[in-house]
Design an enzyme around this catalytic site. Structure first.
Site, PDB file in Angstrom:
ATOM      1  N   LYS A 188      -1.722   6.251  -4.943  1.00 53.12           N
ATOM      2  CA  LYS A 188      -2.909   7.379  -4.656  1.00 53.12           C
ATOM      3  C   LYS A 188      -2.186   8.340  -5.483  1.00 53.12           C
ATOM      4  O   LYS A 188      -0.904   8.857  -5.029  1.00 53.12           O
ATOM      5  CB  LYS A 188      -2.872   7.485  -3.051  1.00 53.12           C
ATOM      6  CG  LYS A 188      -2.977   5.811  -2.538  1.00 53.12           C
ATOM      7  CD  LYS A 188      -2.719   6.040  -1.040  1.00 53.12           C
ATOM      8  CE  LYS A 188      -3.567   4.779  -0.142  1.00 53.12           C
ATOM      9  NZ  LYS A 188      -1.867   3.754   0.215  1.00 53.12           N
ATOM     10  N   ASP A 245       1.041  -1.497  -0.029  1.00 47.33           N
ATOM     11  CA  ASP A 245      -0.083  -0.499   0.270  1.00 47.33           C
ATOM     12  C   ASP A 245       0.836   1.480   0.511  1.00 47.33           C
ATOM     13  O   ASP A 245       0.821   1.521   1.215  1.00 47.33           O
ATOM     14  CB  ASP A 245      -1.409  -0.049   1.274  1.00 47.33           C
ATOM     15  CG  ASP A 245      -1.814   1.223   1.529  1.00 47.33           C
ATOM     16  OD1 ASP A 245      -3.071   1.003   0.506  1.00 47.33           O
ATOM     17  OD2 ASP A 245      -1.508   1.933   2.036  1.00 47.33           O
ATOM     18  N   HIS A 301      -6.312   9.862  -2.589  1.00 47.06           N
ATOM     19  CA  HIS A 301      -5.480  10.250  -1.023  1.00 47.06           C
ATOM     20  C   HIS A 301      -6.570  10.994  -0.684  1.00 47.06           C
ATOM     21  O   HIS A 301      -6.548  10.151   0.891  1.00 47.06           O
ATOM     22  CB  HIS A 301      -4.529  10.679  -1.291  1.00 47.06           C
ATOM     23  CG  HIS A 301      -3.925   9.935  -0.749  1.00 47.06           C
ATOM     24  ND1 HIS A 301      -2.340   9.913  -0.195  1.00 47.06           N
ATOM     25  CD2 HIS A 301      -3.636   9.589   1.428  1.00 47.06           C
ATOM     26  CE1 HIS A 301      -1.872   9.818   0.687  1.00 47.06           C
ATOM     27  NE2 HIS A 301      -2.760   9.749   1.385  1.00 47.06           N
ATOM     28  N   TYR A 351       3.599   9.774  -0.038  1.00 47.48           N
ATOM     29  CA  TYR A 351       4.427   8.918   1.208  1.00 47.48           C
ATOM     30  C   TYR A 351       6.137   9.785   1.232  1.00 47.48           C
ATOM     31  O   TYR A 351       7.332   8.443   1.991  1.00 47.48           O
ATOM     32  CB  TYR A 351       4.352   6.978   1.953  1.00 47.48           C
ATOM     33  CG  TYR A 351       3.003   6.917   1.497  1.00 47.48           C
ATOM     34  CD1 TYR A 351       2.193   8.168   2.637  1.00 47.48           C
ATOM     35  CD2 TYR A 351       2.703   5.420   1.374  1.00 47.48           C
ATOM     36  CE1 TYR A 351       0.892   7.309   2.243  1.00 47.48           C
ATOM     37  CE2 TYR A 351       1.184   5.445   1.734  1.00 47.48           C
ATOM     38  CZ  TYR A 351       0.920   6.177   1.761  1.00 47.48           C
ATOM     39  OH  TYR A 351      -0.572   6.091   2.934  1.00 47.48           O
TER      40      TYR A 351
END
Length: 326
Positions: A78, A44, A111, A49
């Site tokens: 995302k 994921d 997101h 990130y």
């Protein structure tokens, strides 16, 4: 026991994935490689990130070693808030694909239901929450992008073969109803915060009735947020006596009991860890089951306690009041 969840597209997504939020870039490649060695097949990820290059390196190493094949992997990424305008959606996924070293994604998700002003890749990537790092006091710069516009662009990614499934994160039932009113390709997955302190029963029921699979992020609750100052150690659900008693009864750890509760509700989960022993622990939840009474006793811990709330952290960290939940 089932270890996958079937989506409305017909694809099957592994119930337990490795959450890659807050895994340091220096650790990301090794963590992914180790997770795949330990049997994980669901990763994921997200642009925001900031570690997709390293995640991609971990995938490349695992594939080269013969740990798994690409068609055995489920990779999610995302779309970030700054790329909601239709002309920016495809370049955003192409950047994630390049960083991950992949030709296509199994799942691409919006997101947050928050559209922000576009930030060019060459200026700042990932763009984060503040558009002008030189003047953080100016806060977030929101954009007026209709939600149907971003979804139509997401649908085009499926038609072009860049992604197999599309979904959303952090949507409530009202936003889902709106989306379903115009979607030509229905969302396959909704990802939201889910743990025994935030059970979201009505949202799960609505998704079940509409054939939308649900993934719970932060499935252990508070521990992910203690380092961010958004939770205290005393808020750990794993310290609850009912959880500790069930762990002893089943010969499992409190974390395994909480994670088992998550998948037994019919949701996928994406716990984050960079420790090999925890990776093994977090996946070792398919050799026992909780009774209906035990499930209810854990669900009764609900406090509607949301740790990841833009209506709180955006104002505290980014000088902008940006609620998306009532």
């Amino acid at each position: 026991m089932l270890t996958t969840i079937k989506l409305n597209s017909g694809d099957e997504m592994p119930l337990v994935g490795l959450g890659l939020w807050k895994i340091d870039r220096a650790d990301a490649a090794g963590s992914v490689r180790e997770a795949l060695r330990n049997g994980y097949r669901h990763l994921d990820s997200a642009c925001d990130y900031g570690n997709e290059v390293e995640v991609g390196e971990g995938i490349r190493q695992a594939l080269a070693e013969g740990t798994c094949r690409r068609d055995e992997l489920w990779v999610t990424s995302k779309l970030w808030n700054t790329y909601h305008a239709k002309e920016h959606v495809r370049p955003a996924v192409e950047r994630s694909l390049r960083d991950l070293g992949l030709d296509s994604l199994d799942l691409y998700m919006i997101h947050f239901p928050i559209a922000m002003e576009y930030v060019p890749f060459e200026r700042q990537y990932p763009p984060g929450w503040i558009s002008d790092l030189a003047h953080p006091e100016r806060g977030m710069k929101l954009a007026k992008v209709p939600r149907h516009e971003v979804w139509e662009a997401m649908e085009e990614l499926v038609r072009s073969g860049l992604v197999r499934n599309i979904g959303i994160c952090n949507y409530n039932t009202a936003l889902l109803r709106d989306l379903l009113s115009y979607a030509k390709i229905r969302p396959a997955v909704l990802q939201v915060e889910l743990h025994p302190y935030l059970t979201q029963e009505k949202l799960l029921r609505f998704c079940h009735e509409e054939g939308i699979a649900v993934t719970g992020f932060s499935p252990l609750g508070a521990p992910s947020y203690v380092p961010l100052g958004a939770a205290s150690l005393e808020e750990s659900v794993m310290e609850q006596q009912v959880v500790r008693d069930l762990a002893q009864r089943h010969g499992k750890t409190p974390a395994q009991v909480v994670l088992r509760w998550g998948v037994q509700r019919g949701t996928a989960i994406v716990p984050k860890t960079s420790k090999s022993e925890r990776m093994v622990e977090n996946r070792s939840i398919f050799d026992f089951a909780l009774t209906d009474d035990e499930m209810r006793s854990i669900s009764a811990l609900n406090r509607n306690r949301r740790f990841n709330d833009p209506g709180v952290f955006c104002e505290a960290a980014f000088h902008t009041f940006c609620p998306i939940y009532e």
